[in-house]
Design a protein around this motif. Structure first.
Motif, short mmCIF file in Angstrom:
data_model
loop_
_atom_site.label_atom_id
_atom_site.label_comp_id
_atom_site.label_asym_id
_atom_site.label_seq_id
_atom_site.Cartn_x
_atom_site.Cartn_y
_atom_site.Cartn_z
N LEU A 1 0.83 -1.20 0.00
CA LEU A 1 0.00 0.00 0.00
C LEU A 1 0.87 1.25 0.00
O LEU A 1 0.58 2.22 -0.70
CB LEU A 1 -0.92 0.00 1.22
CG LEU A 1 -2.11 -0.96 1.22
CD1 LEU A 1 -2.85 -0.88 2.55
CD2 LEU A 1 -3.07 -0.67 0.07
N SER A 2 1.92 1.22 0.79
CA SER A 2 2.83 2.37 0.85
C SER A 2 3.47 2.63 -0.51
O SER A 2 3.58 3.78 -0.94
CB SER A 2 3.91 2.12 1.90
OG SER A 2 4.75 3.25 2.03
N GLU A 3 3.86 1.56 -1.19
CA GLU A 3 4.45 1.70 -2.52
C GLU A 3 3.45 2.28 -3.51
O GLU A 3 3.80 3.14 -4.34
CB GLU A 3 4.95 0.35 -3.03
CG GLU A 3 6.17 -0.18 -2.28
CD GLU A 3 6.54 -1.59 -2.72
OE1 GLU A 3 5.81 -2.16 -3.58
OE2 GLU A 3 7.54 -2.14 -2.21
N LYS B 1 -21.10 -4.13 15.73
CA LYS B 1 -21.48 -2.71 15.71
C LYS B 1 -20.29 -1.76 15.74
O LYS B 1 -20.40 -0.61 15.29
CB LYS B 1 -22.41 -2.40 16.89
CG LYS B 1 -23.76 -3.09 16.80
CD LYS B 1 -24.62 -2.76 18.01
CE LYS B 1 -25.97 -3.46 17.94
NZ LYS B 1 -26.80 -3.15 19.14
N ASP B 2 -19.15 -2.19 16.28
CA ASP B 2 -18.02 -1.28 16.45
C ASP B 2 -16.98 -1.33 15.35
O ASP B 2 -15.93 -0.69 15.44
CB ASP B 2 -17.33 -1.55 17.80
CG ASP B 2 -18.20 -1.14 18.99
OD1 ASP B 2 -19.11 -0.31 18.78
OD2 ASP B 2 -18.00 -1.66 20.09
N PHE B 3 -17.25 -2.10 14.28
CA PHE B 3 -16.27 -2.24 13.20
C PHE B 3 -16.89 -2.12 11.82
O PHE B 3 -18.09 -2.37 11.64
CB PHE B 3 -15.55 -3.60 13.30
CG PHE B 3 -14.69 -3.74 14.51
CD1 PHE B 3 -13.37 -3.29 14.52
CD2 PHE B 3 -15.19 -4.32 15.67
CE1 PHE B 3 -12.58 -3.41 15.64
CE2 PHE B 3 -14.40 -4.45 16.80
CZ PHE B 3 -13.09 -3.99 16.79
N THR B 4 -16.05 -1.75 10.86
CA THR B 4 -16.42 -1.76 9.45
C THR B 4 -15.61 -2.85 8.76
O THR B 4 -14.38 -2.73 8.65
CB THR B 4 -16.09 -0.41 8.77
OG1 THR B 4 -16.86 0.63 9.39
CG2 THR B 4 -16.40 -0.45 7.29
N PRO B 5 -16.23 -3.93 8.32
CA PRO B 5 -15.49 -4.96 7.58
C PRO B 5 -15.03 -4.40 6.23
O PRO B 5 -15.83 -3.80 5.50
CB PRO B 5 -16.52 -6.08 7.40
CG PRO B 5 -17.58 -5.81 8.43
CD PRO B 5 -17.63 -4.32 8.54
N ILE B 6 -13.75 -4.59 5.91
CA ILE B 6 -13.19 -4.04 4.67
C ILE B 6 -12.88 -5.14 3.66
O ILE B 6 -13.34 -5.09 2.52
CB ILE B 6 -11.92 -3.22 4.97
CG1 ILE B 6 -12.29 -2.03 5.86
CG2 ILE B 6 -11.26 -2.73 3.67
CD1 ILE B 6 -11.10 -1.27 6.41
N ILE B 7 -12.10 -6.14 4.08
CA ILE B 7 -11.74 -7.20 3.13
C ILE B 7 -11.28 -8.46 3.86
O ILE B 7 -10.61 -8.39 4.89
CB ILE B 7 -10.64 -6.73 2.15
CG1 ILE B 7 -10.40 -7.78 1.05
CG2 ILE B 7 -9.35 -6.38 2.88
CD1 ILE B 7 -9.54 -7.27 -0.10
N HIS B 8 -11.67 -9.60 3.34
CA HIS B 8 -11.17 -10.90 3.77
C HIS B 8 -9.79 -11.07 3.13
O HIS B 8 -9.66 -11.02 1.91
CB HIS B 8 -12.12 -12.00 3.31
CG HIS B 8 -11.70 -13.40 3.69
ND1 HIS B 8 -10.66 -14.06 3.08
CD2 HIS B 8 -12.20 -14.26 4.62
CE1 HIS B 8 -10.55 -15.27 3.61
NE2 HIS B 8 -11.46 -15.41 4.55
N ILE B 9 -8.74 -11.21 3.94
CA ILE B 9 -7.38 -11.26 3.41
C ILE B 9 -6.97 -12.67 3.02
O ILE B 9 -6.51 -12.92 1.91
CB ILE B 9 -6.39 -10.65 4.41
CG1 ILE B 9 -6.67 -9.15 4.58
CG2 ILE B 9 -4.94 -10.88 3.96
CD1 ILE B 9 -5.84 -8.48 5.66
N LEU B 10 -7.11 -13.60 3.95
CA LEU B 10 -6.73 -14.98 3.60
C LEU B 10 -7.32 -15.97 4.59
O LEU B 10 -7.74 -15.62 5.68
CB LEU B 10 -5.20 -15.13 3.56
CG LEU B 10 -4.38 -14.90 4.82
CD1 LEU B 10 -4.37 -16.11 5.75
CD2 LEU B 10 -2.94 -14.55 4.47
N ILE C 1 -6.27 -3.77 -2.01
CA ILE C 1 -5.77 -4.99 -1.36
C ILE C 1 -6.10 -6.22 -2.19
O ILE C 1 -5.34 -7.19 -2.23
CB ILE C 1 -6.31 -5.09 0.08
CG1 ILE C 1 -5.73 -3.94 0.91
CG2 ILE C 1 -5.93 -6.43 0.72
CD1 ILE C 1 -6.29 -3.82 2.30
N GLN C 2 -7.24 -6.20 -2.91
CA GLN C 2 -7.52 -7.30 -3.83
C GLN C 2 -6.43 -7.41 -4.88
O GLN C 2 -5.98 -8.51 -5.23
CB GLN C 2 -8.89 -7.10 -4.50
CG GLN C 2 -10.06 -7.35 -3.59
CD GLN C 2 -11.17 -8.16 -4.25
OE1 GLN C 2 -10.91 -8.98 -5.13
NE2 GLN C 2 -12.40 -7.94 -3.82
#
Length: 323
Positions: A55-57, A114-123, A272-273
């Motif tokens: 991501l940094s790259e 309630k306290d999180f936003t799911p973004i992506i399943h990594i592995l 990330i995908q």
């Protein structure tokens, strides 16, 4: 006439669009912090760092990995649950922090949904039951027979109370009807270190963390913990072949605080995908016994809820208790 009106409307809106664009900062415009609620060296830490580097790259902004282990991952996850939902503080959650702990632990510092936003399943990291070579068992039935002959003598290490490796061990105790002793550690690395040294007899670990030791002959693999044999170790049977119904799959994913802007969530998911689909990462996943399962944020949210239901039932049916 319609064309002229459209042109006038477009001309009138153009300055507004420029103003809105100028007022909305481009994400990311400052460093991103990814909290890993586990010690250095585990699968969450390893792939969290790899994603952070990529991501940094791509984005030209630093991505800082912040290891905050403890309480089965709850300490680090809680930091993110209570952070601003601006996309700059994220967490590598797993089956423990976001599916199992709520059923195992008497109190939780956050609401898993309630306290999180799911973004992506990594592995999905496949699991292995491995033993120290000094243990006189080369199969699961032999291990069960040995444990029954020596109740309370064999021990299994885990990454900590309430972690997947602990849960798997308790499931095995219940389903195989054996008396083995739980020895909790602060993470996979010290647990595996003691297993290599013979201080414990076995561990139910994610494949990437123990596969190198199996291939080096320092640990003996008895069973795969998933529903099917793995190409990484095709000769190793599943635990379910000897203990019907036994199955534990460890997964990790990226979460942010509740209320994150959908555009930022979508951008993180898309980027990330790309990282996880790259030939470099795909080769690494195959080598280490893990797999990437593409999901949209909505699909990942549904997956997490299904996991919560599944593990709540499993914990109740197996009467698993945290020490």
């Amino acid at each position: 006439m319609r064309k002229s009106v459209a042109m006038l409307v477009g001309a009138a809106m153009f300055p507004i669009a420029i103003l809105a664009s100028a007022q909305a900062p481009t994400y990311p415009d400052k460093p991103i912090r990814i909290v890993v609620p586990f010690p250095v060296g585990g699968v969450a830490d390893t792939f969290g760092r790899e994603i952070g580097r990529k991501l940094s790259e791509s984005w030209g902004q630093p991505v800082v990995i912040d290891n905050r282990p403890g309480a089965g991952g709850n300490i680090g996850a809680d930091i993110v649950a209570k952070s601003a939902p601006d996309g700059y503080t994220l967490v590598i959650g797993n089956i423990g922090t976001h599916a199992v702990n709520v059923s195992l632990l008497p109190a939780m510092p956050f609401d898993t949904i309630k306290d999180f936003t799911p973004i992506i399943h990594i592995l999905d990291a496949e699991g292995l039951l491995v033993v120290n070579p000094s243990i006189a068992a080369t199969t699961v039935p032999e291990l069960i027979a040995l444990a029954r002959a020596q109740p309370g003598k064999l021990s299994y290490g885990s990454a900590g109370v309430g972690t997947t490796s602990h849960l798997a061990g308790e499931m095995f105790k219940s389903m195989a009807k054996v008396d083995i002793v739980h020895v909790p550690y602060k993470g996979n690395v010290p647990a595996i270190t003691d297993l290599l040294g013979g201080q414990t007899a076995m561990i139910f670990a994610t494949m990437p963390t123990v596969l190198p030791h199996v291939r080096a002959g320092k640990l003996r693999a008895l069973a795969v913990l998933g529903t099917a044999r793995t190409s990484a170790l095709p000769e190793v049977p599943t635990a379910a072949e000897s203990v019907p119904g036994f199955e534990v799959s460890n997964w990790i994913g990226l979460f942010g605080p509740a209320g994150m802007p959908p555009a930022i969530v979508a951008r993180l998911n898309t980027e990330i995908q790309k990282i996880m689909r790259s030939p470099e990462i795909q080769k690494r996943l195959e080598t280490e016994g893990a797999k990437f399962i593409p999901m949209t944020p909505e699909q990942f949210a549904a997956f997490q809820k299904a996991e919560l239901t599944k593990w709540a039932k499993t914990v109740k049916d197996a009467n698993i208790k945290v020490d």
